[in-house]
Scaffold this motif. Structure first.
Motif, short mmCIF file in Angstrom:
data_model
loop_
_atom_site.label_atom_id
_atom_site.label_comp_id
_atom_site.label_asym_id
_atom_site.label_seq_id
_atom_site.Cartn_x
_atom_site.Cartn_y
_atom_site.Cartn_z
N SER A 1 0.82 -1.20 0.00
CA SER A 1 0.00 0.00 0.00
C SER A 1 0.86 1.26 0.00
O SER A 1 0.62 2.21 -0.77
N ASP A 2 1.89 1.28 0.85
CA ASP A 2 2.79 2.44 0.88
C ASP A 2 3.53 2.61 -0.44
O ASP A 2 3.72 3.74 -0.91
N ALA A 3 3.93 1.51 -1.05
CA ALA A 3 4.63 1.59 -2.34
C ALA A 3 3.71 2.16 -3.42
O ALA A 3 4.13 2.96 -4.25
N MET A 4 2.45 1.76 -3.40
CA MET A 4 1.48 2.30 -4.37
C MET A 4 1.28 3.80 -4.14
O MET A 4 1.25 4.59 -5.09
N GLU A 5 1.18 4.19 -2.88
CA GLU A 5 1.05 5.61 -2.56
C GLU A 5 2.30 6.39 -2.99
O GLU A 5 2.20 7.54 -3.41
N ALA A 6 3.45 5.76 -2.89
CA ALA A 6 4.70 6.40 -3.32
C ALA A 6 4.68 6.66 -4.82
O ALA A 6 5.08 7.74 -5.28
N ILE A 7 4.20 5.70 -5.58
CA ILE A 7 4.10 5.89 -7.03
C ILE A 7 3.15 7.04 -7.34
O ILE A 7 3.45 7.90 -8.19
N GLN A 8 2.01 7.07 -6.67
CA GLN A 8 1.03 8.14 -6.92
C GLN A 8 1.62 9.50 -6.56
O GLN A 8 1.38 10.49 -7.27
N ALA A 9 2.37 9.57 -5.47
CA ALA A 9 3.00 10.83 -5.07
C ALA A 9 4.00 11.28 -6.14
O ALA A 9 4.03 12.46 -6.52
N ALA A 10 4.81 10.35 -6.62
CA ALA A 10 5.79 10.68 -7.65
C ALA A 10 5.10 11.13 -8.94
O ALA A 10 5.56 12.06 -9.60
N LYS A 11 4.01 10.50 -9.25
CA LYS A 11 3.24 10.87 -10.44
C LYS A 11 2.77 12.32 -10.35
O LYS A 11 2.69 13.01 -11.37
N GLN A 12 2.48 12.77 -9.11
CA GLN A 12 2.05 14.16 -8.90
C GLN A 12 3.24 15.11 -8.71
O GLN A 12 3.05 16.30 -8.50
N GLY A 13 4.46 14.56 -8.75
CA GLY A 13 5.65 15.38 -8.59
C GLY A 13 6.07 15.61 -7.15
O GLY A 13 6.97 16.40 -6.89
#
Length: 106
Positions: A22-34
């Motif tokens: 779950s944290d890894a998925m949230e990390a990807i989403q955060a990176a996607k938003q910059g």
């Protein structure tokens, strides 16, 4: 190791593995938003959860190595599968975040 201890270790693998994914998925989403600071924090959180999962797994492996056989159930197999998937997903998330960093830098 008692059955209760085995169950606690198995549930720890599932819980910590799930948290890491779950944290890894949230990390990807955060990176996607910059938001790379948040992405880095979420990856650190994922790695912390994976470390906790490894501690639970180590207890079971130590028990087995000492000759105290661990009964392998479907739940045990599921917990190991869950952990391995979470490890692979976290590794892949790091690579995806690196790609977003490169895109952002251009």
């Amino acid at each position: 190791m008692e059955d209760q201890q085995n169950l606690e270790a198995i549930m720890g693998l599932i819980m910590y593995g799930g948290n890491a994914k779950s944290d890894a998925m949230e990390a990807i989403q955060a990176a996607k938003q910059g938001d790379f600071a948040l992405a880095d924090q979420k990856i650190a959180d994922a790695e912390k959860s994976l470390t906790e999962a490894h501690h639970a797994q180590t207890g079971m492996l130590t028990q087995e190595a000492q000759g105290d056989h661990v009964q392998v159930t479907l739940l045990t197999v599921h917990s190991q599968d869950h952990l391995m998937t979470s490890i692979a997903f976290t590794d892949l998330a790091k690579e995806i975040i690196d790609l977003y960093r490169r895109i952002d830098a251009e």
